[in-house]
Design a protein around this motif. Structure first.
Motif, PDB file in Angstrom:
ATOM      1  N   ILE A   1       0.787  -1.169  -0.087  1.00 18.66           N
ATOM      2  CA  ILE A   1      -0.076   0.070   0.069  1.00 18.66           C
ATOM      3  C   ILE A   1       0.893   1.166   0.040  1.00 18.66           C
ATOM      4  O   ILE A   1       0.612   2.268  -0.593  1.00 18.66           O
TER       5      ILE A   1
ATOM      6  N   LYS B   1       2.234   2.943  -3.349  1.00 20.93           N
ATOM      7  CA  LYS B   1       1.450   3.394  -4.422  1.00 20.93           C
ATOM      8  C   LYS B   1       2.082   4.465  -5.242  1.00 20.93           C
ATOM      9  O   LYS B   1       2.699   5.449  -4.375  1.00 20.93           O
TER      10      LYS B   1
ATOM     11  N   ASN C   1     -12.307  -2.412  -1.562  1.00 22.29           N
ATOM     12  CA  ASN C   1     -12.850  -1.092  -1.101  1.00 22.29           C
ATOM     13  C   ASN C   1     -12.993  -0.161  -2.088  1.00 22.29           C
ATOM     14  O   ASN C   1     -11.912   0.431  -2.309  1.00 22.29           O
ATOM     15  N   GLU C   2     -13.922  -0.026  -2.710  1.00 26.88           N
ATOM     16  CA  GLU C   2     -14.223   0.856  -3.831  1.00 26.88           C
ATOM     17  C   GLU C   2     -14.202   2.278  -3.470  1.00 26.88           C
ATOM     18  O   GLU C   2     -13.542   2.963  -4.215  1.00 26.88           O
ATOM     19  N   SER C   3     -14.423   2.585  -2.225  1.00 30.21           N
ATOM     20  CA  SER C   3     -14.332   3.813  -1.753  1.00 30.21           C
ATOM     21  C   SER C   3     -13.023   4.244  -1.583  1.00 30.21           C
ATOM     22  O   SER C   3     -12.683   5.451  -1.666  1.00 30.21           O
ATOM     23  N   SER C   4     -12.029   3.534  -1.467  1.00 34.42           N
ATOM     24  CA  SER C   4     -10.617   3.718  -1.260  1.00 34.42           C
ATOM     25  C   SER C   4      -9.825   3.519  -2.379  1.00 34.42           C
ATOM     26  O   SER C   4      -8.619   3.611  -2.445  1.00 34.42           O
ATOM     27  N   ASN C   5     -10.449   3.010  -3.320  1.00 32.45           N
ATOM     28  CA  ASN C   5      -9.978   2.669  -4.840  1.00 32.45           C
ATOM     29  C   ASN C   5      -8.908   1.706  -4.717  1.00 32.45           C
ATOM     30  O   ASN C   5      -7.924   1.536  -5.506  1.00 32.45           O
ATOM     31  N   MET C   6      -9.195   0.711  -3.712  1.00 32.74           N
ATOM     32  CA  MET C   6      -8.138  -0.296  -3.445  1.00 32.74           C
ATOM     33  C   MET C   6      -8.631  -1.456  -3.216  1.00 32.74           C
ATOM     34  O   MET C   6      -9.429  -1.942  -2.539  1.00 32.74           O
TER      35      MET C   6
ATOM     36  N   PHE D   1      -4.775  -0.252  -7.402  1.00 29.44           N
ATOM     37  CA  PHE D   1      -5.159   0.975  -7.223  1.00 29.44           C
ATOM     38  C   PHE D   1      -5.982   1.446  -8.487  1.00 29.44           C
ATOM     39  O   PHE D   1      -5.567   1.423  -9.425  1.00 29.44           O
TER      40      PHE D   1
ATOM     41  N   GLU E   1      -8.711   4.089 -10.093  1.00 33.99           N
ATOM     42  CA  GLU E   1      -9.017   5.562  -9.735  1.00 33.99           C
ATOM     43  C   GLU E   1      -9.447   6.071 -11.000  1.00 33.99           C
ATOM     44  O   GLU E   1      -8.978   5.972 -12.054  1.00 33.99           O
TER      45      GLU E   1
END
Length: 128
Positions: A26, A29, A63-68, A87, A89
């Motif tokens: 992570i 990135k 987790n789509e809201s954190s793009n990960m 990732f 985005e």
């Protein structure tokens, strides 16, 4: 006896010093290979999640809201395992940027695969 202790200490240091975790993937990135797809994030996201299992990784979390998307593979005959962060985005003009960071669980393992090519091949086949 003293020599055995010294060798054991040396081996332990080698094993501990070269280890990576999911957090390392992570944190990396921005350093992994990336591609831009002519699709929206909402179109790319489910395919990226599907790619994880299709290439032989185990999904840890998506987790789509954190793009990960986080995935891993455990120990095999040739590897101590790998940690992968994907990732996904939004990009310009309804495009989507996908970056893949693939880390070996033990950096000294030369046989551990880099999962980027396999995942990108899967995404390319489904999205183009």
């Amino acid at each position: 006896m003293k020599m055995i202790r010294l060798i054991s200490l040396f081996v332990a240091i080698i094993f501990v010093s070269g280890c990576t975790t999911m957090a390392d993937s992570i944190a990396a990135k921005g350093t992994g290979p990336h591609r831009i797809y002519e699709k929206s994030k909402s179109e790319v996201w489910p395919v990226a999640v599907e790619a994880v299992n299709s290439v032989g990784l185990q999904l840890v979390t998506a987790n789509e809201s954190s793009n990960m998307i986080l995935a891993q593979r455990g120990i095999t005959a040739f590897s101590y395992g790998e940690n992968v962060a994907i990732f996904v985005e939004d990009y310009e003009n309804q495009q989507c940027r996908v970056e893949i960071v693939s880390k070996k669980s033990m950096e000294t393992n030369v046989f551990a695969p880099d999962w980027s090519d396999s995942i990108f091949d899967y995404l390319d086949s489904k999205l183009k």
